[in-house]
Design an enzyme around this catalytic site. Structure first.
Site, short mmCIF file in Angstrom:
data_model
loop_
_atom_site.label_atom_id
_atom_site.label_comp_id
_atom_site.label_asym_id
_atom_site.label_seq_id
_atom_site.Cartn_x
_atom_site.Cartn_y
_atom_site.Cartn_z
N HIS A 1 0.83 -1.22 0.00
CA HIS A 1 0.00 0.00 0.00
C HIS A 1 0.86 1.26 0.00
O HIS A 1 0.49 2.29 0.56
CB HIS A 1 -0.99 -0.01 1.18
N GLY B 1 -7.87 -14.43 -7.10
CA GLY B 1 -8.35 -13.92 -5.81
C GLY B 1 -7.41 -14.27 -4.66
O GLY B 1 -7.77 -14.19 -3.49
N ALA B 2 -6.19 -14.69 -4.99
CA ALA B 2 -5.23 -15.08 -3.95
C ALA B 2 -4.21 -13.98 -3.69
O ALA B 2 -3.20 -14.19 -3.04
CB ALA B 2 -4.53 -16.38 -4.34
N SER C 1 -3.52 -12.09 -10.63
CA SER C 1 -3.92 -12.78 -11.86
C SER C 1 -4.47 -11.78 -12.88
O SER C 1 -4.31 -11.98 -14.08
CB SER C 1 -4.94 -13.88 -11.56
N SER C 2 -5.07 -10.69 -12.42
CA SER C 2 -5.62 -9.73 -13.40
C SER C 2 -4.51 -8.97 -14.13
O SER C 2 -4.56 -8.82 -15.35
CB SER C 2 -6.62 -8.77 -12.74
N ASP D 1 1.59 -4.10 -9.66
CA ASP D 1 1.31 -5.41 -10.27
C ASP D 1 1.74 -5.46 -11.73
O ASP D 1 2.43 -6.37 -12.17
CB ASP D 1 -0.18 -5.74 -10.14
N TYR E 1 -10.24 -0.90 -0.70
CA TYR E 1 -8.99 -0.42 -1.30
C TYR E 1 -9.13 1.05 -1.68
O TYR E 1 -8.31 1.89 -1.33
CB TYR E 1 -8.67 -1.27 -2.54
#
Ligand code: GLA
Length: 351
Positions: A15, A96-97, A101-102, A146, A196
């Site tokens: 963050h 979702g881990a 992945s996105s 990411d 978020y």
């Protein structure tokens, strides 16, 4: 042509990427696999859910396909020609881990499209375009971590990024007998995106209240003066987390893994108590890990509210995990999954 686009973990610096801070992510050998070939129409097929979508217009569908459609839109906006294609997507990267992945899909789709169209690929530009896709098309106001990690990582290295200047350098991992593990808590971080965006807003409000433009100008004295307790806690996390990233770099350089581990635990507690993005299940897991000297440190990774835990430990970890996992399952009725981590290069293709 086949493109492999990796997931990412983050050693430390959570963050901070939308707060002009420091981050230390790395790509992992778990991939979104993308096959592409020219076609008459745009077609995207997901092997995992055995579903496909065909489209002529580039409109939002509010489905997983938006990561691909958004990339087409953004590549075009950046002046790239994109001809219709058939794309097949498969993955061994859990969704979702908290392992991105996105971003792996966005960067991978962009890389596949540009390769098909015979463009030379500039990885920084690709990361930037994928980030625009996520923020402006998909609509999640994420930071740059990411997409940069997926596009730019290098095997056996972490990627140190100063998100204010976007300058980066590769930090070799000297871990000797220690290893990095990831534990998927089994808690999907769905709550994530609204909370978020709330955290982002609170950081903006904290800056405003301190009369600062950037967290890089903020000192502990400024934070102390904040009156609103929630804003104070958020700001405290950001500036201490930035310090921890820099201290981790020095500890890695001197190969002091005990110290790296301590910073991971400190980061976790700051994310839990100051930033309030952890969850009961992961806090329980971390408390269990703290009982063992073989574990140097651990913390929640990514956006939070579930997802994965990153662990720095020696080879006894797998045995310890068995025990902790049993307790965790007894308490929460969920089976956590252990992923052994190998660092990976950023997105790449096989002809
Ligand atoms: C998500 C976002 C990143 C970053 C992390 C928290 O993964 O996509 O940009 O903000 O959360 O460090």
């Amino acid at each position: 042509m086949v493109v492999y686009s990796p997931g990412r973990a983050n050693l430390i610096g959570e963050h901070t990427d939308y707060n002009n801070g420091f981050i230390l992510p790395f790509a992992i050998k778990r991939y979104v696999k993308i096959e592409i070939e020219p076609s008459k129409k745009f077609r995207v097929f997901s092997e995992q859910i055995k579903k496909g979508i065909e489209f002529n217009t580039l409109e939002k569908t509010n489905s997983w396909a938006d990561y691909v459609i958004g990339m087409i839109v953004k590549l075009k906006e950046h002046g790239y020609d994109v001809k219709p294609f058939n794309m097949k997507i498969d993955s061994n990267l859990p969704m979702g881990a908290g392992l991105s992945s996105s971003a792996a899909l966005e960067v991978g789709a962009g890389y596949a499209i540009l390769s098909m169209m015979n463009y030379d690929i500039n990885r920084e530009e690709l990361a930037k375009i994928a980030h625009e896709c996520e923020v402006e098309f998909v609509g999640v106001r994420c930071g740059i971590m990411d997409q940069y990690a997926v596009a730019l990582s290098k095997e056996n290295h972490a990627l140190f990024i100063d998100t204010m200047t976007r300058e980066y350098k590769y930090i070799p991992f000297h871990l000797d007998s220690a290893r990095i593990y990831l534990v998927d808590s089994g808690i999907k971080h769905e709550l994530g995106s609204s909370e978020y965006n709330k955290r982002r807003k609170q950081c903006e409000l904290a800056l405003e209240a301190m009369g600062k433009k950037s967290f890089r100008e903020v000192t502990m004295d400024d934070v102390e003066k904040l009156i609103e307790p929630v804003l104070k806690k958020r700001a405290l996390h950001v500036i201490t987390e930035n310090e921890r990233v820099l201290k981790t770099l020095s500890a890695l350089e001197t190969e002091n893994l005990q110290l790296v581990g301590r910073y991971l635990y400190e980061s976790h507690y700051s994310l839990k108590d100051n930033y309030e993005v952890s969850c009961e299940e992961i806090d329980f897991m971390i408390e269990q890990f703290e009982e063992y000297a073989d574990i140097y440190g651990a913390r929640i990774v990514g956006a939070g509210f579930g997802g994965s835990v990153i662990v720095l430990a020696n080879e006894n970890f797998e045995r310890i995990f068995e025990k902790v996992s049993q307790k965790y399952t007894t308490k929460f009725g969920i089976i956590p999954k252990l992923l052994t981590v190998e660092t990976s290069d950023g997105v790449f293709r096989l002809e």
